[in-house]
Motif scaffolding. Structure first.
Motif, PDB file in Angstrom:
ATOM      1  N   UNK A 307      39.119  34.149   4.792  1.00 13.18           N
ATOM      2  CA  UNK A 307      37.779  34.702   5.073  1.00 13.18           C
ATOM      3  C   UNK A 307      37.907  36.144   5.580  1.00 13.18           C
ATOM      4  N   UNK A 308      38.857  36.342   6.516  1.00 18.39           N
ATOM      5  CA  UNK A 308      39.068  37.677   7.104  1.00 18.39           C
ATOM      6  C   UNK A 308      39.481  38.675   6.012  1.00 18.39           C
ATOM      7  N   UNK A 309      40.365  38.232   5.133  1.00 22.31           N
ATOM      8  CA  UNK A 309      40.855  39.104   4.052  1.00 22.31           C
ATOM      9  C   UNK A 309      39.720  39.492   3.098  1.00 22.31           C
ATOM     10  N   UNK A 310      38.853  38.514   2.808  1.00 20.43           N
ATOM     11  CA  UNK A 310      37.716  38.800   1.909  1.00 20.43           C
ATOM     12  C   UNK A 310      36.755  39.814   2.535  1.00 20.43           C
ATOM     13  N   UNK A 311      36.470  39.618   3.834  1.00 16.12           N
ATOM     14  CA  UNK A 311      35.591  40.587   4.526  1.00 16.12           C
ATOM     15  C   UNK A 311      36.228  41.980   4.545  1.00 16.12           C
ATOM     16  N   UNK A 312      37.556  42.007   4.774  1.00 18.76           N
ATOM     17  CA  UNK A 312      38.248  43.302   4.844  1.00 18.76           C
ATOM     18  C   UNK A 312      38.195  44.006   3.482  1.00 18.76           C
ATOM     19  N   UNK A 313      38.358  43.208   2.404  1.00 19.77           N
ATOM     20  CA  UNK A 313      38.288  43.775   1.047  1.00 19.77           C
ATOM     21  C   UNK A 313      36.890  44.329   0.781  1.00 19.77           C
ATOM     22  N   UNK A 314      35.862  43.561   1.202  1.00 14.42           N
ATOM     23  CA  UNK A 314      34.466  44.013   1.030  1.00 14.42           C
ATOM     24  C   UNK A 314      34.238  45.329   1.770  1.00 14.42           C
ATOM     25  N   UNK A 315      34.795  45.389   3.018  1.00 22.48           N
ATOM     26  CA  UNK A 315      34.634  46.618   3.817  1.00 22.48           C
ATOM     27  C   UNK A 315      35.325  47.810   3.149  1.00 22.48           C
ATOM     28  N   UNK A 316      36.500  47.564   2.596  1.00 24.35           N
ATOM     29  CA  UNK A 316      37.271  48.629   1.952  1.00 24.35           C
ATOM     30  C   UNK A 316      36.485  49.209   0.765  1.00 24.35           C
ATOM     31  N   UNK A 317      35.897  48.298  -0.026  1.00 22.99           N
ATOM     32  CA  UNK A 317      35.087  48.756  -1.175  1.00 22.99           C
ATOM     33  C   UNK A 317      33.871  49.535  -0.668  1.00 22.99           C
ATOM     34  N   UNK A 318      33.258  49.043   0.439  1.00 23.34           N
ATOM     35  CA  UNK A 318      32.077  49.728   0.974  1.00 23.34           C
ATOM     36  C   UNK A 318      32.424  51.123   1.498  1.00 23.34           C
ATOM     37  N   UNK A 319      33.665  51.316   1.937  1.00 25.69           N
ATOM     38  CA  UNK A 319      34.070  52.671   2.361  1.00 25.69           C
ATOM     39  C   UNK A 319      34.098  53.603   1.151  1.00 25.69           C
ATOM     40  N   UNK A 320      34.570  53.056   0.013  1.00 29.40           N
ATOM     41  CA  UNK A 320      34.533  53.842  -1.237  1.00 29.40           C
ATOM     42  C   UNK A 320      33.088  54.168  -1.627  1.00 29.40           C
ATOM     43  N   UNK A 321      32.227  53.128  -1.503  1.00 27.60           N
ATOM     44  CA  UNK A 321      30.795  53.313  -1.799  1.00 27.60           C
ATOM     45  C   UNK A 321      30.235  54.428  -0.927  1.00 27.60           C
ATOM     46  N   UNK A 322      30.599  54.363   0.357  1.00 28.68           N
ATOM     47  CA  UNK A 322      30.114  55.355   1.325  1.00 28.68           C
ATOM     48  C   UNK A 322      30.491  56.770   0.904  1.00 28.68           C
ATOM     49  N   UNK A 323      31.747  56.938   0.508  1.00 28.21           N
ATOM     50  CA  UNK A 323      32.207  58.276   0.093  1.00 28.21           C
ATOM     51  C   UNK A 323      31.463  58.753  -1.151  1.00 28.21           C
ATOM     52  N   UNK A 324      31.299  57.812  -2.103  1.00 24.82           N
ATOM     53  CA  UNK A 324      30.596  58.177  -3.341  1.00 24.82           C
ATOM     54  C   UNK A 324      29.131  58.504  -3.055  1.00 24.82           C
ATOM     55  N   UNK A 325      28.509  57.686  -2.168  1.00 24.99           N
ATOM     56  CA  UNK A 325      27.106  57.941  -1.809  1.00 24.99           C
ATOM     57  C   UNK A 325      26.964  59.284  -1.113  1.00 24.99           C
ATOM     58  N   UNK A 326      27.941  59.583  -0.239  1.00 27.87           N
ATOM     59  CA  UNK A 326      27.908  60.862   0.491  1.00 27.87           C
ATOM     60  C   UNK A 326      27.940  62.032  -0.494  1.00 27.87           C
ATOM     61  N   UNK A 327      28.782  61.898  -1.524  1.00 26.90           N
ATOM     62  CA  UNK A 327      28.875  62.958  -2.538  1.00 26.90           C
ATOM     63  C   UNK A 327      27.515  63.163  -3.224  1.00 26.90           C
ATOM     64  N   UNK A 328      26.887  62.026  -3.631  1.00 30.12           N
ATOM     65  CA  UNK A 328      25.588  62.112  -4.313  1.00 30.12           C
ATOM     66  C   UNK A 328      24.533  62.700  -3.378  1.00 30.12           C
ATOM     67  N   UNK A 329      24.530  62.209  -2.118  1.00 29.26           N
ATOM     68  CA  UNK A 329      23.539  62.708  -1.153  1.00 29.26           C
ATOM     69  C   UNK A 329      23.695  64.212  -0.946  1.00 29.26           C
ATOM     70  N   UNK A 330      24.936  64.651  -0.779  1.00 28.88           N
ATOM     71  CA  UNK A 330      25.177  66.094  -0.580  1.00 28.88           C
ATOM     72  C   UNK A 330      24.668  66.889  -1.772  1.00 28.88           C
ATOM     73  N   UNK A 331      24.877  66.342  -2.962  1.00 29.31           N
ATOM     74  CA  UNK A 331      24.432  67.013  -4.182  1.00 29.31           C
ATOM     75  C   UNK A 331      22.905  67.117  -4.224  1.00 29.31           C
ATOM     76  N   UNK A 332      22.237  65.988  -3.926  1.00 30.62           N
ATOM     77  CA  UNK A 332      20.759  65.958  -3.918  1.00 30.62           C
ATOM     78  C   UNK A 332      20.208  66.922  -2.859  1.00 30.62           C
ATOM     79  N   UNK A 333      20.790  66.863  -1.649  1.00 29.46           N
ATOM     80  CA  UNK A 333      20.304  67.703  -0.535  1.00 29.46           C
ATOM     81  C   UNK A 333      20.492  69.185  -0.851  1.00 29.46           C
TER      82      UNK A 333
END
Length: 632
Positions: A307-333
């Motif tokens: 369970x812990x490993x699955x949550x950690x994997x989900x968090x790791x992917x969400x960090x990638x999402x965060x970086x990608x979202x930040x790039x898009x947001x910066x572009x839009x702004x």
């Protein structure tokens, strides 16, 4: 610095009073009472959950009953998800990250919904808004620290004079009147501050939109446009977008329309070309999270690790999402020409670090000074727009108001730097007789009625202004709780309104029927007037055209006909609320073609403003005794 120390002390007093008022409203109140006061959505249904930035869970909720009750749950507000099973313990705090209609999203600091979320009915309570106070406090402290280094701060506090550089070629726009063009020229010439003083109906929004467009054309630099209310921000956002400007609305619009939603960061991010990859990653993260959820509480060490490993994997992917979202947001702004937000919203994490050459603050006459410093600290040049002769900011603490918190930055700078002020002198709303008294008392007779409205009437022989004097009629005021009412004056007003509506019914079709506002400064009088309207059969076909509310609710609006119930009638000549003549200025200037003021001259005439108004009504042959209507 003493100036900012005083502001901090006033803010501290206001925060304490606001917190106390919130506590009184919530501490011993039931969920039903809190819902009636607009502080709670209950019951709610959870429509879905998704992983947010960091370790946050975003929960989408919908209120399923009492959907017509007005509420105060807004984007950016602190709130708590609770279960009615054990509301003291079954609760999770978070922030409202989206609100529209009867749906909202609340961001909670948790991986998953707790077990109690599946037991009993759920609700969302609004928490006391510490965040806004912290933002204001921070801005005041920062302004104090920067005072010696930043000339703009010295100018706004009255310790230094502003400067101007006259452009080579003046701004000309034949669609605008002379004073509107002068206001824009003043804005373009100012190096640090310009003020647009916009009395009722003078086209302040139109002027600001053209000014913002001109400032952009001049230096091609991103502009910040803010106001204390979401409604004002929405109006400017929409108008600027209609002019072809790339507008980014930070925060959620109060007015839910397709056009406005398309200006928000969420909507612009959703339309970005790089979004497909984010959607794929987010889906993957949610799949890992769902797999983790399948491990229930009664599991062993191996399952716990999995369970812990699955949550950690989900968090790791969400960090990638965060970086990608930040790039898009910066572009839009970065592509936005104009960023619009409320005063506190201008410090939203997505735009917090941005700085601007020019910041426009609309409705500056209603803005708390500490809140204004949040956007000002991001600016080289500030444009204040508003009218300090209309309603001041809403303040909970009488002490803070009395000691100076009710005096706005706009008022101070009108006094310190009169050379920065342009008065918009032509109004497009009122008949000149309705305008006349306000123009004399508040605007040194500089306000003029445009020819299109100067003599407009409901019908050819109508009278645009009436003061109906109830002196000697025995209409006694009553005190109910903290609010005053005058039931007999209310009944008289409804009879008069009924007679007017019947006579207008012969002149107008239902579609073209004039709009009517009935206002009073007193909430209890409004309650009585609304009840009387409900029980007036003749008026029922016209209720869509009739609005009854307090004066404050009508700021920024207009109606063809306005009735004002002054309510006060006593032998001690006490007028309470009525002594705030700026509130009366708002009430009187809502009317386009007809203004009817009903009040007791014997109670009112001990006060210069009302004695002057009664004399003005007499000069205009607009004074009538209520006795003349006693056979109504």
């Amino acid at each position: 610095m003493d100036y900012f120390k005083k502001q901090l002390d006033l803010l501290k007093t206001e925060r304490a009073a606001d917190r106390q008022a919130y506590k009184e409203m919530t501490s011993n109140s039931s969920v039903t009472e809190r819902r009636a006061n607009g502080l709670t959505w209950y019951p709610i249904a959870i429509k879905g959950t998704e992983m947010g930035r960091g370790d946050y869970l975003i929960v989408e909720a919908e209120r399923t009953t009492h959907t017509e009750v007005p509420h105060q749950l807004r984007f950016g507000s602190s709130a708590v998800l609770f279960s009615n099973h054990d509301p003291q313990h079954d609760r999770l705090e978070g922030t409202i990250s989206y609100q529209s209609g009867n749906k909202l999203k609340i961001t909670l600091l948790t991986d998953e919904l707790p077990e109690w979320a599946h037991n009993g009915k759920l609700g969302i309570d609004l928490l006391f808004d510490e965040n806004s106070y912290e933002e204001m406090e921070q801005a005041l402290k920062q302004a104090s620290t920067l005072y010696e280094k930043v000339p703009l701060i010295q100018i706004l506090t009255g310790d230094r004079k502003p400067t101007f550089e006259i452009p080579v070629s003046p701004y000309v726009n034949n669609q605008l009147n002379i004073s509107q063009q002068a206001a824009i020229n003043n804005i373009l010439a100012a190096n640090d501050i310009a003020i647009v003083h916009g009395p009722p109906g003078t086209g302040k929004t139109t002027t600001l939109v053209q000014a913002i467009k001109s400032v952009w054309q001049l230096n091609q630099q991103q502009i910040l446009v803010v106001a204390p209310s979401n409604t004002a921000v929405d109006l400017l956002s929409e108008k600027l977008s209609e002019q072809g400007m790339n507008v980014l609305r930070v925060g959620n619009p109060a007015k839910v329309s397709e056009r406005l939603m398309s200006l928000t960061l969420d909507s612009k991010v959703a339309g970005h070309t790089n979004l497909k990859e984010i959607k794929r990653l987010r889906k993957q993260a949610n799949e890992f999270r769902d797999m983790a959820h399948k491990y229930k509480r009664n599991f062993g060490k191996a399952e716990r690790e999995q369970r812990k490993a699955l949550f950690e994997e989900a968090r790791k992917i969400m960090r990638e999402v965060s970086n990608a979202e930040q790039y898009i947001m910066n572009d839009v702004i970065s592509k936005a020409q104009v960023i619009t937000a409320t005063l506190v919203g201008s410090n939203h994490y997505t735009v917090r670090e941005l700085e601007y050459n020019t910041v426009f603050i609309d409705e500056a006459g209603q803005a708390l000074e500490p809140a204004c410093w949040i956007p000002i600290l991001k600016a080289k040049k500030v444009i204040l727009a508003g009218d300090h002769q209309q309603l001041p900011p809403t303040i909970k603490s009488e002490e803070a108001a009395r000691n100076g918190l009710s005096t706005t930055l706009l008022e101070k700078n009108v006094v310190h730097h009169p050379e920065t002020v342009t008065l918009l002198e032509e109004q497009y709303r009122m008949h000149e007789t309705i305008m006349g008294y306000s123009a004399k008392i508040f605007y040194q007779n500089k306000l003029k009625a445009h020819q299109s409205v100067a003599r407009h009437l409901l019908f050819e022989t109508d009278i645009p202004l009436s003061f109906i004097d109830t002196a000697g009629c025995g209409f006694e005021e009553k005190l109910e709780g903290t609010s005053t009412s005058n039931p007999e004056e209310a009944a008289f007003l409804l009879k008069h309104l009924t007679q007017l509506v019947v006579s207008l019914g012969t002149q107008y079709t239902p579609e073209k029927f004039p709009t009517i506002a009935v206002v009073s400064p007193y909430k209890q009088q409004v309650v009585i007037l609304k009840e009387l309207l409900e029980h007036a059969p003749i008026l029922q076909p016209y209720t869509s055209k009739i609005s009854i509310n307090t004066i404050d609710s009508f700021q920024g609006q207009e109606r063809d006909i306005v009735y004002i119930s002054l309510t006060r009638s006593n032998s001690e000549n006490k007028i309470g609320f009525l002594s705030d003549i700026r509130r009366m200025n708002v009430a009187m200037t809502r009317a386009r073609k007809k203004l009817i003021v009903i009040g007791d001259s014997s109670t009112l005439s001990g006060f210069d403003f009302y004695a002057g108004f009664i004399s003005y009504a007499e000069e205009q042959q607009a004074y009538i005794s209520a006795w003349e209507f006693m056979d109504l």
